[in-house]
Design a protein around this motif. Structure first.
Motif, mmCIF file in Angstrom:
data_model
loop_
_atom_site.group_PDB
_atom_site.id
_atom_site.type_symbol
_atom_site.label_atom_id
_atom_site.label_comp_id
_atom_site.label_asym_id
_atom_site.label_seq_id
_atom_site.Cartn_x
_atom_site.Cartn_y
_atom_site.Cartn_z
ATOM 1 N N ALA A 80 0.855 -1.197 0.000
ATOM 2 C CA ALA A 80 0.000 0.000 0.000
ATOM 3 C C ALA A 80 0.887 1.242 0.000
ATOM 4 O O ALA A 80 2.054 1.173 0.400
ATOM 5 C CB ALA A 80 -0.892 -0.014 1.240
ATOM 6 N N PRO A 81 0.353 2.407 -0.424
ATOM 7 C CA PRO A 81 1.155 3.630 -0.333
ATOM 8 C C PRO A 81 1.536 3.908 1.118
ATOM 9 O O PRO A 81 0.731 3.684 2.022
ATOM 10 C CB PRO A 81 0.223 4.729 -0.859
ATOM 11 N N ALA A 82 2.770 4.349 1.322
ATOM 12 C CA ALA A 82 3.237 4.592 2.694
ATOM 13 C C ALA A 82 3.718 6.029 2.834
ATOM 14 O O ALA A 82 4.322 6.604 1.920
ATOM 15 C CB ALA A 82 4.364 3.630 3.041
ATOM 16 N N LEU A 83 3.428 6.573 3.997
ATOM 17 C CA LEU A 83 3.819 7.937 4.343
ATOM 18 C C LEU A 83 4.780 7.866 5.514
ATOM 19 O O LEU A 83 4.481 7.199 6.510
ATOM 20 C CB LEU A 83 2.561 8.703 4.778
ATOM 21 N N SER A 84 5.933 8.515 5.389
ATOM 22 C CA SER A 84 6.831 8.519 6.543
ATOM 23 C C SER A 84 7.139 9.944 6.941
ATOM 24 O O SER A 84 6.931 10.884 6.149
ATOM 25 C CB SER A 84 8.128 7.788 6.230
ATOM 26 N N ASP A 85 7.621 10.090 8.154
ATOM 27 C CA ASP A 85 7.983 11.403 8.699
ATOM 28 C C ASP A 85 9.360 11.277 9.306
ATOM 29 O O ASP A 85 9.566 10.449 10.197
ATOM 30 C CB ASP A 85 6.936 11.753 9.773
ATOM 31 N N ASP A 86 10.328 12.033 8.795
ATOM 32 C CA ASP A 86 11.597 12.108 9.506
ATOM 33 C C ASP A 86 11.767 13.562 9.917
ATOM 34 O O ASP A 86 11.622 14.469 9.096
ATOM 35 C CB ASP A 86 12.773 11.637 8.651
ATOM 36 N N SER A 87 12.017 13.764 11.181
ATOM 37 C CA SER A 87 12.014 15.128 11.678
ATOM 38 C C SER A 87 13.023 15.284 12.793
ATOM 39 O O SER A 87 13.622 14.320 13.251
ATOM 40 C CB SER A 87 10.606 15.489 12.153
ATOM 41 N N GLY A 88 13.181 16.524 13.229
ATOM 42 C CA GLY A 88 14.119 16.778 14.315
ATOM 43 C C GLY A 88 14.217 18.262 14.568
ATOM 44 O O GLY A 88 13.575 19.069 13.891
ATOM 45 N N ILE A 89 15.039 18.586 15.558
ATOM 46 C CA ILE A 89 15.211 19.991 15.915
ATOM 47 C C ILE A 89 16.659 20.386 15.669
ATOM 48 O O ILE A 89 17.581 19.636 16.021
ATOM 49 C CB ILE A 89 14.766 20.239 17.377
ATOM 50 N N ALA A 90 16.867 21.544 15.032
ATOM 51 C CA ALA A 90 18.216 22.032 14.728
ATOM 52 C C ALA A 90 18.444 23.306 15.523
ATOM 53 O O ALA A 90 17.684 24.272 15.375
ATOM 54 C CB ALA A 90 18.347 22.296 13.231
ATOM 55 N N VAL A 91 19.456 23.288 16.379
ATOM 56 C CA VAL A 91 19.726 24.437 17.252
ATOM 57 C C VAL A 91 20.875 25.241 16.646
ATOM 58 O O VAL A 91 21.969 24.709 16.420
ATOM 59 C CB VAL A 91 20.079 23.951 18.682
ATOM 60 N N LYS A 92 20.600 26.548 16.387
ATOM 61 C CA LYS A 92 21.568 27.367 15.649
ATOM 62 C C LYS A 92 22.930 27.439 16.351
ATOM 63 O O LYS A 92 23.970 27.203 15.728
ATOM 64 C CB LYS A 92 20.998 28.771 15.470
ATOM 65 N N ALA A 93 22.931 27.718 17.657
ATOM 66 C CA ALA A 93 24.209 27.874 18.373
ATOM 67 C C ALA A 93 24.989 26.558 18.462
ATOM 68 O O ALA A 93 26.176 26.559 18.747
ATOM 69 C CB ALA A 93 23.950 28.421 19.770
ATOM 70 N N LEU A 94 24.311 25.442 18.199
ATOM 71 C CA LEU A 94 25.000 24.135 18.215
ATOM 72 C C LEU A 94 25.295 23.656 16.795
ATOM 73 O O LEU A 94 25.462 22.461 16.551
ATOM 74 C CB LEU A 94 24.151 23.094 18.964
ATOM 75 N N GLY A 95 25.303 24.601 15.857
ATOM 76 C CA GLY A 95 25.633 24.246 14.470
ATOM 77 C C GLY A 95 24.605 23.312 13.844
ATOM 78 O O GLY A 95 24.935 22.523 12.958
ATOM 79 N N GLY A 96 23.360 23.412 14.299
ATOM 80 C CA GLY A 96 22.295 22.591 13.691
ATOM 81 C C GLY A 96 22.062 21.268 14.400
ATOM 82 O O GLY A 96 21.180 20.497 14.026
ATOM 83 N N MET A 97 22.828 20.984 15.436
ATOM 84 C CA MET A 97 22.600 19.742 16.204
ATOM 85 C C MET A 97 21.380 19.918 17.107
ATOM 86 O O MET A 97 21.084 21.039 17.488
ATOM 87 C CB MET A 97 23.822 19.418 17.061
ATOM 88 N N PRO A 98 20.683 18.853 17.512
ATOM 89 C CA PRO A 98 20.922 17.451 17.170
ATOM 90 C C PRO A 98 20.430 17.059 15.767
ATOM 91 O O PRO A 98 20.793 16.018 15.277
ATOM 92 C CB PRO A 98 20.163 16.676 18.244
ATOM 93 N N GLY A 99 19.609 17.885 15.097
ATOM 94 C CA GLY A 99 19.240 17.651 13.709
ATOM 95 C C GLY A 99 18.720 16.255 13.425
ATOM 96 O O GLY A 99 17.833 15.772 14.115
ATOM 97 N N VAL A 100 19.307 15.598 12.409
ATOM 98 C CA VAL A 100 18.821 14.255 12.048
ATOM 99 C C VAL A 100 19.023 13.237 13.174
ATOM 100 O O VAL A 100 18.422 12.171 13.170
ATOM 101 C CB VAL A 100 19.480 13.664 10.763
ATOM 102 N N ASN A 101 19.854 13.601 14.147
ATOM 103 C CA ASN A 101 20.101 12.666 15.264
ATOM 104 C C ASN A 101 19.236 12.954 16.494
ATOM 105 O O ASN A 101 19.538 12.466 17.584
ATOM 106 C CB ASN A 101 21.578 12.724 15.671
ATOM 107 N N THR A 102 18.172 13.747 16.330
ATOM 108 C CA THR A 102 17.363 14.171 17.483
ATOM 109 C C THR A 102 16.882 12.988 18.316
ATOM 110 O O THR A 102 16.997 12.988 19.539
ATOM 111 C CB THR A 102 16.165 15.015 17.010
ATOM 112 N N ALA A 103 16.349 11.966 17.664
ATOM 113 C CA ALA A 103 15.818 10.826 18.422
ATOM 114 C C ALA A 103 16.947 10.122 19.180
ATOM 115 O O ALA A 103 16.760 9.696 20.329
ATOM 116 C CB ALA A 103 15.095 9.854 17.489
#
Ligand code: IMP
Length: 199
Positions: free
Chosen positions: A69-92
């Motif tokens: 069946a068609p599948a929908l996924s969500d990859d998300s995260g939070i990027a903190v400016k003073a931390l150079g964008g971390m944790p970003g893709v590694n948020t979880a």
């Protein structure tokens, strides 16, 4: 060429209850029957890419192949400016195993304090991927900008919501009603782009 996504059964390729609830809120009013990977007991594929879109595609491809069946996924995260964008893709991952998001929020706070950061701006990013069983793929990215606060406030939402104050508001995402979060969230931003292109 872009393809129309016809209302019907849509597999939400995630085991994150907070995401499933928000994806159901967004897609069910349009006539979709959203069934999560957790409800179907599908395995969680390893997220080996370094971008939100790459990891979103890994999850949606796996769910579309497993269900037909068609599948929908969500990859998300939070990027903190003073931390150079971390944790970003590694948020979880910052929440460890088993996931503890208070610990993850505290880790971000400690990192900001360690560098005496005055700039507490951050953005949430959300990539929504749709993959059809025949291999057709579409990806949409949304953002929501704001600042980080400490200590965490509010009981709603999930993940980093209690420390994120969206631009133009004084409450955290976790203090807002779901409809208010949907009016300004990164997930809703990506959803509106998806809706304009595929629905
Ligand atoms: P992943 O997409 O499974 O790698 O995990 C993304 C992580 O980012 C989630 O587990 C949350 O901690 C965080 N996150 C993503 N979207 C939101 C949101 O809308 N509110 C709060 N935290 C979020």
């Amino acid at each position: 060429m872009t393809r129309t996504l016809t209302p019907g059964r849509l597999i939400a390729a995630t085991h994150n209850k907070g995401k499933v609830k928000e994806l159901k809120d967004l897609f069910e009013p349009l006539g979709f029957e959203v069934v999560s990977a957790a409800e179907l007991d599908l395995p969680e594929p390893e997220e080996t890419e370094f971008t939100f879109s790459g990891n979103a595609l890994i999850k949606a491809r796996a769910a579309a192949m497993a269900t037909g069946a068609p599948a929908l996924s969500d990859d998300s995260g939070i990027a903190v400016k003073a931390l150079g964008g971390m944790p970003g893709v590694n948020t979880a991952d910052w929440a460890g195993h088993p996931r503890d998001f208070y610990k993850a929020m505290e880790k971000v706070e400690n990192e900001l304090n360690a560098i005496d950061a005055e700039d507490r701006s951050a953005k949430f990013v959300c990539c929504l991927a749709v993959v059809w069983p025949d291999g057709h793929e579409e990806v949409f990215e949304g953002e929501s900008h704001g600042t980080l606060t400490w200590p965490p406030r509010g009981e709603m939402g999930f993940g980093f919501d209690p420390v994120f104050v969206p631009a133009g508001r004084t409450e955290t995402f976790a203090e807002l009603q779901p409809e208010e979060k949907h009016a300004m969230s990164h997930r809703a931003d990506a959803f509106h782009k998806l809706k304009a292109a595929l629905l």
